[in-house]
Design a protein around this motif. Structure first.
Motif, short mmCIF file in Angstrom:
data_model
loop_
_atom_site.label_atom_id
_atom_site.label_comp_id
_atom_site.label_asym_id
_atom_site.label_seq_id
_atom_site.Cartn_x
_atom_site.Cartn_y
_atom_site.Cartn_z
N LEU A 111 0.85 -1.18 0.00
CA LEU A 111 0.00 0.00 0.00
C LEU A 111 0.89 1.24 0.00
O LEU A 111 1.70 1.43 0.90
N ALA A 112 0.73 2.07 -1.02
CA ALA A 112 1.63 3.20 -1.22
C ALA A 112 1.63 4.16 -0.03
O ALA A 112 2.68 4.63 0.41
N GLU A 113 0.45 4.44 0.53
CA GLU A 113 0.36 5.38 1.65
C GLU A 113 1.09 4.85 2.87
O GLU A 113 1.73 5.60 3.62
N GLU A 114 1.01 3.55 3.08
CA GLU A 114 1.67 2.93 4.23
C GLU A 114 3.18 3.00 4.09
O GLU A 114 3.90 3.29 5.05
N LEU A 115 3.68 2.73 2.88
CA LEU A 115 5.12 2.84 2.63
C LEU A 115 5.60 4.26 2.83
O LEU A 115 6.66 4.50 3.43
N ALA A 116 4.84 5.22 2.32
CA ALA A 116 5.24 6.62 2.45
C ALA A 116 5.30 7.05 3.91
O ALA A 116 6.21 7.77 4.33
N ALA A 117 4.34 6.58 4.71
CA ALA A 117 4.33 6.92 6.13
C ALA A 117 5.53 6.34 6.87
O ALA A 117 5.96 6.88 7.90
N ALA A 118 6.09 5.23 6.36
CA ALA A 118 7.24 4.58 7.00
C ALA A 118 8.57 5.07 6.44
O ALA A 118 9.62 4.54 6.80
N GLY A 119 8.53 6.05 5.55
CA GLY A 119 9.78 6.59 5.01
C GLY A 119 9.90 6.45 3.51
O GLY A 119 10.75 7.07 2.89
N LEU A 125 10.90 -0.90 4.12
CA LEU A 125 10.67 -2.31 4.40
C LEU A 125 11.85 -2.98 5.08
O LEU A 125 11.68 -3.93 5.85
N VAL A 126 13.07 -2.53 4.77
CA VAL A 126 14.25 -3.29 5.18
C VAL A 126 15.15 -2.59 6.19
O VAL A 126 16.13 -3.18 6.63
#
Length: 424
Positions: A111-119, A125-126
């Motif tokens: 999910l693009a929004e979730e990735l963006a919120a995590a950096g 992810l890694v």
């Protein structure tokens, strides 16, 4: 130079000593040649054997990965391009292997929004796995049909045969239904707890009126009966409160009311609360407190609840004749968790509360489950220790909210020590 001089003499024309030396040299070289040839043949056999073994190992690994259908296994290179895509990934994400391998990146399924919120990007992810060697957390995968699935993803770095970093492994377990069930369970617990608290409060209120009514005094027998009712209503109210608290923690609605808290006073209060049960059970409770006050910033009510839980648990788990010791110490904690009395470079000031008992202990295989809601150790069940398995999970949540840690050490049959460490 004459024609005769242009050709070297044969061994027949050479002196006897020179001819022997030449034959010996030829024999030596021939022997070396034969040895090298034999060595090359052995190396060829060894290389062929190693190649077959590598191929067999690769085939075995592929077979194992392909046999996993309930977990998605996705392997990528260092840039996140997919290189491994097992049937579990096909099943979960609805994309065949041929459409993904070497054509798409792992981030394409998040999910693009979730990735963006995590950096953003692959680093989101890694980054934890890169620093710590592994990472397990929930992420949202997006299937080929656009459906969002909650997946618990274990991320680990992948190395090649030479030990060099070659990419990443992502092993995912679909938790969509499980997480939905957990949310429903928490909503149910919260709802039922609220609905129970209201009538319980009314029951306790009217009991107090009846017990303390000077105009209509009760007989000793009536007072005894109503005291039993009140005691059990209070017990049920505490259980409802614990259920509400765990629901608040799970929903992220647990808040603190920070103030300066004297931990010596908190431990004295915990000892006083447990004194009646300890005396009735023949358990000795000792306090080891420093002469000076140890003050931390925290929620006095919640820290008192945490200490009460630890002390009451220790008393319940200790048979008659045993001892529970409460210790409070200030010190310095190293980055690796070691505790010391002196300030050293890289250490942080902390306060440690230790609750040590000489009771039944906890099996080593169960220690990592102690802080799970509703879990009860087998020694508790065998020895008929009362409880529902909420106290330690609540204590852990309170400790974490204060930026501290809660550790346990136990030997079955020899006792248990809980150590609560808080920053100061």
């Amino acid at each position: 130079m004459t024609a005769v001089d242009a050709f070297p003499p044969t061994t027949d024309a050479l002196p006897l000593d020179d001819a022997g030396l030449l034959r010996a040299e030829v024999a030596r070289l021939t022997g070396e040649r034969d040895a090298l040839r034999a060595q090359m043949e052995r190396r060829d056999v060894e290389l062929e054997t190693a190649t077959r073994m590598l191929a067999a190992r690769a085939q075995t690994m592929t077979s194992v990965i392909d046999a996993v259908t309930e977990q998605s296994i996705i392997g990528t290179d260092v840039d996140g391009v997919v290189r491994v895509w097992n049937p579990g990934a096909e099943k979960l994400l609805g994309r065949p292997r041929a459409d993904v391998v070497r054509k798409q990146r792992i981030t394409d399924f998040h999910l693009a929004e979730e990735l963006a919120a995590a950096g953003g990007g692959l680093s989101a992810l890694v980054q934890v796995a890169l620093a710590e060697g592994r990472d397990v957390r929930d992420w949202t995968y997006v299937t080929a049909t656009g459906e969002e699935r909650t997946v618990s993803v274990a991320v680990t770095p992948r190395s090649d045969d030479s030990g060099e970093h070659a990419g990443w492994n992502f092993v995912g377990t679909d938790m969509t239904e499980a997480r939905a069930a957990e949310r429903l369970k928490d909503q149910f617990v919260s709802l039922i707890s609220h609905e129970l608290r209201t009538p319980l409060s009314a029951i306790l209120g009217y009991l107090e009126l009846v017990l303390d009514d000077p105009d209509q005094p009760l007989t000793d027998e009536q007072r005894s009966y109503l005291s039993i009712v009140e005691r059990n209503a209070q017990r049920l109210l505490r259980l409802v409160g614990d259920l509400l608290f765990t629901a608040q923690v799970e929903a992220g609605r647990f808040t603190l009311q920070p103030e300066d808290v004297d931990l010596s006073a908190v431990l004295r209060g915990a000892e006083e609360t447990a004194r009646v049960a300890a005396t009735a059970g023949g358990v000795r409770v000792d306090l080891e407190l420093p002469a000076e006050a140890l003050v931390v910033r925290g929620d006095a009510v919640r820290l008192g609840q945490a200490c009460d839980n630890l002390v009451s648990n220790a008393v319940k788990f200790t048979p008659a004749g045993g001892r529970v010791t409460l210790t409070l110490r200030a010190g310095w904690q190293h980055a690796d968790g070691r505790f010391g009395d002196r300030e050293l470079p890289g250490t942080a000031p902390v306060v440690r509360i230790a609750v040590r008992d000489t009771g039944y202990g906890i099996p080593a295989a169960e220690l990592d489950q102690l802080f799970t809601r509703f879990f009860r150790a087998s020694t508790a069940r065998r020895n008929a220790v009362k409880g529902v398995g909420l106290g330690l999970s609540i204590t852990k949540a309170i400790t974490t909210a204060h930026g501290g840690t809660l550790d346990v050490a136990s030997v079955e049959g020899r006792g248990t020590t809980f150590t609560l460490t808080l920053p100061r």
